[in-house]
Design a protein around this motif. Structure first.
Motif, PDB file in Angstrom:
ATOM      1  N   GLU A  91     -13.377  12.508  -0.726  1.00  6.68           N
ATOM      2  CA  GLU A  91     -12.424  12.221   0.346  1.00  6.68           C
ATOM      3  C   GLU A  91     -10.972  12.138  -0.130  1.00  6.68           C
ATOM      4  N   THR A  92     -10.718  12.324  -1.411  1.00  4.93           N
ATOM      5  CA  THR A  92      -9.364  12.130  -1.917  1.00  4.93           C
ATOM      6  C   THR A  92      -8.380  13.145  -1.349  1.00  4.93           C
ATOM      7  N   ARG A 116     -10.470   1.746   1.509  1.00  3.36           N
ATOM      8  CA  ARG A 116     -11.562   0.956   0.940  1.00  3.36           C
ATOM      9  C   ARG A 116     -12.659   1.918   0.505  1.00  3.36           C
ATOM     10  N   PRO A 117     -12.872   2.102  -0.812  1.00  4.49           N
ATOM     11  CA  PRO A 117     -13.902   3.031  -1.292  1.00  4.49           C
ATOM     12  C   PRO A 117     -15.299   2.596  -0.875  1.00  4.49           C
ATOM     13  N   HIS A 118     -16.181   3.576  -0.744  1.00  5.40           N
ATOM     14  CA  HIS A 118     -17.584   3.270  -0.496  1.00  5.40           C
ATOM     15  C   HIS A 118     -18.230   2.904  -1.830  1.00  5.40           C
ATOM     16  N   PRO A 119     -19.084   1.879  -1.855  1.00  2.00           N
ATOM     17  CA  PRO A 119     -19.686   1.459  -3.132  1.00  2.00           C
ATOM     18  C   PRO A 119     -20.444   2.567  -3.857  1.00  2.00           C
ATOM     19  N   TRP A 125     -11.971   7.538  -6.835  1.00  2.00           N
ATOM     20  CA  TRP A 125     -10.652   6.949  -6.597  1.00  2.00           C
ATOM     21  C   TRP A 125      -9.983   6.462  -7.868  1.00  2.00           C
ATOM     22  N   LYS A 126     -10.645   6.595  -9.013  1.00  5.90           N
ATOM     23  CA  LYS A 126     -10.026   6.184 -10.267  1.00  5.90           C
ATOM     24  C   LYS A 126      -8.823   7.062 -10.574  1.00  5.90           C
ATOM     25  N   GLY A 127      -7.684   6.439 -10.752  1.00  8.93           N
ATOM     26  CA  GLY A 127      -6.467   7.174 -11.063  1.00  8.93           C
ATOM     27  C   GLY A 127      -5.775   7.777  -9.863  1.00  8.93           C
ATOM     28  N   PHE A 128      -6.282   7.578  -8.660  1.00  6.17           N
ATOM     29  CA  PHE A 128      -5.661   8.159  -7.467  1.00  6.17           C
ATOM     30  C   PHE A 128      -4.338   7.462  -7.177  1.00  6.17           C
ATOM     31  N   ARG A 129      -3.301   8.260  -6.909  1.00  5.82           N
ATOM     32  CA  ARG A 129      -1.994   7.737  -6.551  1.00  5.82           C
ATOM     33  C   ARG A 129      -1.427   8.564  -5.408  1.00  5.82           C
ATOM     34  N   ALA A 130      -0.880   7.890  -4.406  1.00  7.99           N
ATOM     35  CA  ALA A 130      -0.198   8.557  -3.302  1.00  7.99           C
ATOM     36  C   ALA A 130       0.777   7.565  -2.691  1.00  7.99           C
ATOM     37  N   LYS A 132       2.639   5.158  -0.344  1.00  8.20           N
ATOM     38  CA  LYS A 132       2.241   4.257   0.749  1.00  8.20           C
ATOM     39  C   LYS A 132       0.728   4.158   0.918  1.00  8.20           C
ATOM     40  N   VAL A 133      -0.001   4.413  -0.167  1.00 14.09           N
ATOM     41  CA  VAL A 133      -1.460   4.298  -0.127  1.00 14.09           C
ATOM     42  C   VAL A 133      -1.907   3.280  -1.171  1.00 14.09           C
ATOM     43  N   ALA A 134      -2.721   2.344  -0.742  1.00 15.26           N
ATOM     44  CA  ALA A 134      -3.300   1.361  -1.660  1.00 15.26           C
ATOM     45  C   ALA A 134      -4.815   1.513  -1.654  1.00 15.26           C
ATOM     46  N   ILE A 135      -5.403   1.591  -2.830  1.00 17.92           N
ATOM     47  CA  ILE A 135      -6.855   1.624  -2.965  1.00 17.92           C
ATOM     48  C   ILE A 135      -7.301   0.207  -3.259  1.00 17.92           C
ATOM     49  N   TRP A 136      -8.068  -0.372  -2.322  1.00 21.38           N
ATOM     50  CA  TRP A 136      -8.435  -1.775  -2.508  1.00 21.38           C
ATOM     51  C   TRP A 136      -9.769  -2.062  -1.844  1.00 21.38           C
ATOM     52  N   PRO A 137     -10.638  -2.816  -2.545  1.00 22.00           N
ATOM     53  CA  PRO A 137     -10.484  -3.289  -3.923  1.00 22.00           C
ATOM     54  C   PRO A 137     -10.748  -2.167  -4.925  1.00 22.00           C
ATOM     55  N   GLU A 138     -10.158  -2.285  -6.091  1.00 22.91           N
ATOM     56  CA  GLU A 138     -10.377  -1.268  -7.111  1.00 22.91           C
ATOM     57  C   GLU A 138     -11.824  -1.269  -7.582  1.00 22.91           C
ATOM     58  N   ARG A 139     -12.416  -2.444  -7.618  1.00 24.85           N
ATOM     59  CA  ARG A 139     -13.842  -2.547  -7.934  1.00 24.85           C
ATOM     60  C   ARG A 139     -14.563  -2.999  -6.670  1.00 24.85           C
ATOM     61  N   VAL A 140     -15.063  -2.066  -5.932  1.00 23.38           N
ATOM     62  CA  VAL A 140     -15.673  -2.373  -4.641  1.00 23.38           C
ATOM     63  C   VAL A 140     -17.106  -2.860  -4.831  1.00 23.38           C
ATOM     64  N   GLU A 141     -17.492  -3.831  -4.002  1.00 23.67           N
ATOM     65  CA  GLU A 141     -18.834  -4.402  -4.086  1.00 23.67           C
ATOM     66  C   GLU A 141     -19.502  -4.324  -2.717  1.00 23.67           C
ATOM     67  N   TRP A 142     -20.821  -4.355  -2.723  1.00 19.57           N
ATOM     68  CA  TRP A 142     -21.548  -4.477  -1.469  1.00 19.57           C
ATOM     69  C   TRP A 142     -21.210  -5.830  -0.848  1.00 19.57           C
TER      70      TRP A 142
END
Length: 204
Positions: A91-92, A116-119, A125-130, A132-142
């Protein structure tokens, strides 16, 4: 049936259960039409799996939450909830184009995008930069433990709207009264395809 798609995306029943519990009349019809379960063995109970959503409260106010995830608290944000690899693939590229469309439109140019990445598909999403875009949480959990569940709730609660392709998170967002937006995409042959250009079509 734990989820809204268990009757349509998980294969057919090989054994007729003694009882089948479903959320609503629509799922009861699917159980009969798709799985040949007799109507007298089906019980409509409501979706008790979502009951706790009506009781939860945010743990942070909006400025504190935005500061926590690294976005400007003075600007609204749209929450993009990712899908599994089976549904959404990578999806990036789509998110990068989506961010560009949001930034270009006069009504959304000041809006942030929180992804919000899917677990089961978080590694893309590692290293993704754009911008006005925030990837959160970086370590996603169920969201089956209290801390992760609260973070998930807070993210939806403080968003202006929720966007995704095909996710049960729309149900949780609807409980919180958030507008839910999905996209329609077609391949050049006119057949349904994996995520393509956002400009093709969008429906609320």
């Amino acid at each position: 049936m734990l989820s809204w798609d268990n009757l349509t995306s998980k294969g057919t029943f090989h054994i007729v259960p003694d009882w089948t519990f479903v959320w609503n009349a629509a799922l009861a019809r699917e159980a009969t039409l798709l799985h040949d379960i007799p109507e007298d063995k089906i019980f409509v109970t409501g979706a008790s799996v979502f009951d706790f959503w009506f009781e939860m409260k945010p743990s942070l106010d909006r400025p504190s939450f935005c500061t926590k995830i690294g976005i400007d608290p003075k600007r609204p944000f749209i929450l993009y909830l990712c899908s599994s690899a089976f549904i959404g693939g990578n999806e990036t590229l789509f998110v990068r184009e989506l961010a560009g469309v949001i930034a270009e439109h006069p009504r959304t140019k000041d809006v942030n995008l929180v992804v919000r990445p899917h677990p089961l598909n978080a590694s893309i999403w590692k290293g993704f930069r754009a911008r006005k875009v925030a990837i959160w949480p970086e370590r996603v959990e169920w969201v089956d433990v209290p801390g992760a569940k609260q973070d998930y709730y807070d993210t939806i609660f403080h968003s202006a709207a929720v966007l995704g392709v095909n996710t049960s998170a729309f149900l949780e967002a609807a409980i919180l009264g958030k507008p839910c937006v999905t996209v329609v995409w077609m391949s050049i042959t006119g057949q349904a395809n994996r995520i393509g250009p956002f400009r093709a079509s969008a429906r609320r």
